[in-house]
Motif scaffolding. Sequence first.
Motif, mmCIF file in Angstrom:
data_model
loop_
_atom_site.group_PDB
_atom_site.id
_atom_site.type_symbol
_atom_site.label_atom_id
_atom_site.label_comp_id
_atom_site.label_asym_id
_atom_site.label_seq_id
_atom_site.Cartn_x
_atom_site.Cartn_y
_atom_site.Cartn_z
ATOM 1 N N ASP A 61 -2.183 3.954 3.847
ATOM 2 C CA ASP A 61 -0.654 4.093 4.584
ATOM 3 C C ASP A 61 -0.119 2.519 4.896
ATOM 4 O O ASP A 61 0.897 2.339 4.473
ATOM 5 C CB ASP A 61 -0.731 4.865 5.536
ATOM 6 N N ARG A 62 -0.933 1.936 5.305
ATOM 7 C CA ARG A 62 -0.323 0.620 5.738
ATOM 8 C C ARG A 62 -0.163 -0.234 4.358
ATOM 9 O O ARG A 62 1.016 -1.067 4.146
ATOM 10 C CB ARG A 62 -1.156 -0.158 6.613
ATOM 11 N N THR A 63 -1.131 -0.051 3.430
ATOM 12 C CA THR A 63 -0.795 -1.039 2.122
ATOM 13 C C THR A 63 0.365 -0.356 1.341
ATOM 14 O O THR A 63 1.014 -1.100 0.824
ATOM 15 C CB THR A 63 -2.086 -0.462 1.444
ATOM 16 N N VAL A 64 0.591 0.796 1.445
ATOM 17 C CA VAL A 64 1.482 1.690 0.426
ATOM 18 C C VAL A 64 2.983 1.402 1.306
ATOM 19 O O VAL A 64 3.829 0.992 0.641
ATOM 20 C CB VAL A 64 1.436 3.165 0.457
ATOM 21 N N ARG A 65 2.836 1.346 2.530
ATOM 22 C CA ARG A 65 4.161 0.787 3.490
ATOM 23 C C ARG A 65 4.589 -0.479 3.030
ATOM 24 O O ARG A 65 5.749 -0.790 2.632
ATOM 25 C CB ARG A 65 4.044 1.175 4.960
ATOM 26 N N LEU A 66 3.588 -1.637 2.958
ATOM 27 C CA LEU A 66 3.997 -2.736 2.730
ATOM 28 C C LEU A 66 4.517 -2.995 1.103
ATOM 29 O O LEU A 66 5.370 -3.847 1.075
ATOM 30 C CB LEU A 66 2.669 -3.620 2.800
ATOM 31 N N ALA A 67 3.791 -2.220 0.241
ATOM 32 C CA ALA A 67 4.166 -2.185 -1.084
ATOM 33 C C ALA A 67 5.772 -1.757 -1.420
ATOM 34 O O ALA A 67 6.343 -2.503 -2.116
ATOM 35 C CB ALA A 67 3.172 -1.498 -1.942
ATOM 36 N N ALA A 68 6.086 -0.528 -0.627
ATOM 37 C CA ALA A 68 7.427 -0.257 -0.369
ATOM 38 C C ALA A 68 8.269 -1.309 -0.017
ATOM 39 O O ALA A 68 9.550 -1.277 -0.521
ATOM 40 C CB ALA A 68 7.475 1.108 0.320
ATOM 41 N N GLN A 69 7.952 -1.800 0.908
ATOM 42 C CA GLN A 69 8.921 -2.973 1.601
ATOM 43 C C GLN A 69 9.098 -4.000 0.708
ATOM 44 O O GLN A 69 10.247 -4.692 0.472
ATOM 45 C CB GLN A 69 8.293 -3.450 3.185
ATOM 46 N N ILE A 70 7.838 -4.484 0.128
ATOM 47 C CA ILE A 70 7.845 -5.965 -0.590
ATOM 48 C C ILE A 70 8.867 -5.611 -2.054
ATOM 49 O O ILE A 70 9.930 -6.237 -2.381
ATOM 50 C CB ILE A 70 6.674 -5.997 -1.102
ATOM 51 N N SER A 71 8.859 -4.061 -2.415
ATOM 52 C CA SER A 71 9.415 -3.645 -3.696
ATOM 53 C C SER A 71 10.793 -2.960 -3.561
ATOM 54 O O SER A 71 11.658 -2.924 -4.465
ATOM 55 C CB SER A 71 8.778 -2.669 -4.556
ATOM 56 N N GLY A 72 11.003 -2.873 -2.219
ATOM 57 C CA GLY A 72 12.521 -2.361 -1.962
ATOM 58 C C GLY A 72 12.566 -0.835 -2.257
ATOM 59 O O GLY A 72 13.564 -0.381 -2.466
ATOM 60 N N CYS A 73 11.507 -0.322 -2.390
ATOM 61 C CA CYS A 73 11.345 1.397 -2.680
ATOM 62 C C CYS A 73 11.547 2.154 -1.571
ATOM 63 O O CYS A 73 11.021 1.732 -0.596
ATOM 64 C CB CYS A 73 10.137 1.465 -3.369
ATOM 65 N N PRO A 74 12.300 3.112 -1.454
ATOM 66 C CA PRO A 74 12.627 4.183 -0.498
ATOM 67 C C PRO A 74 11.117 4.825 -0.120
ATOM 68 O O PRO A 74 10.977 5.430 0.898
ATOM 69 C CB PRO A 74 13.733 4.733 -0.700
ATOM 70 N N ALA A 75 10.427 5.056 -1.043
ATOM 71 C CA ALA A 75 9.357 5.988 -1.032
ATOM 72 C C ALA A 75 8.212 5.258 -1.927
ATOM 73 O O ALA A 75 8.599 4.933 -3.028
ATOM 74 C CB ALA A 75 9.393 7.486 -1.400
ATOM 75 N N CYS A 76 6.920 5.586 -1.485
ATOM 76 C CA CYS A 76 5.715 5.197 -2.373
ATOM 77 C C CYS A 76 4.523 6.033 -1.868
ATOM 78 O O CYS A 76 4.348 6.485 -0.857
ATOM 79 C CB CYS A 76 5.572 3.694 -1.859
ATOM 80 N N PHE A 77 3.923 5.918 -2.905
ATOM 81 C CA PHE A 77 2.436 6.693 -2.636
ATOM 82 C C PHE A 77 1.252 5.993 -3.411
ATOM 83 O O PHE A 77 1.587 5.555 -4.562
ATOM 84 C CB PHE A 77 2.585 8.373 -2.686
ATOM 85 N N LEU A 78 0.247 6.424 -3.039
ATOM 86 C CA LEU A 78 -1.118 5.893 -3.586
ATOM 87 C C LEU A 78 -1.751 7.231 -3.977
ATOM 88 O O LEU A 78 -2.158 8.246 -2.907
ATOM 89 C CB LEU A 78 -1.951 5.026 -2.626
ATOM 90 N N SER A 79 -2.355 7.433 -5.269
ATOM 91 C CA SER A 79 -3.307 8.601 -5.335
ATOM 92 C C SER A 79 -4.192 8.247 -6.254
ATOM 93 O O SER A 79 -4.170 7.201 -6.879
ATOM 94 C CB SER A 79 -2.354 9.945 -5.919
ATOM 95 N N PHE A 80 -5.335 8.997 -6.320
ATOM 96 C CA PHE A 80 -6.278 8.908 -7.150
ATOM 97 C C PHE A 80 -6.383 10.272 -8.067
ATOM 98 O O PHE A 80 -6.381 11.372 -7.426
ATOM 99 C CB PHE A 80 -7.502 8.868 -6.424
#
Length: 89
Positions: A31-50
Motif C-alpha cells: 500500500d505504501r509503495t503504491v501510494r508513493l507511485a501514485a503521488q510521483i506519477s500524479g495518478c488519483p488511483a493506483c493498484f498493485l496486483s498479481f
Amino acid sequence: MSKRKPANERERLNKLRSLNILNPELDESFDRTVRLAAQISGCPACFLSFIEEEKQIIRGSWGAEIPDGPRQLRLCSETILSTIPYTSI
C-alpha cells in the motif's frame, strides 16, 4: 475476456510463488509503495496486483478499493499475454 494463458505460465507461477509476495502480511508495505507511485506519477488511483492461476490478487491500492477477482474477467490477465512492450512503475 479470454481464458488464454501465456506460454511461460508454469514458469511464471513458480517464480511468483517462490517470491512469497502473495502473503497478505505484506499488504501494508505494498500500500505504501503504491501510494508513493501514485503521488510521483500524479495518478488519483493506483493498484498493485498479481495474476495467480485462477484469480487476480490485489496486494496494494491507493485511491480506489479493488477486490480480488476471477482472472478471466480482468484486464491484467490480457496484459501478460501481450507482446507489445509496456511501462510500469
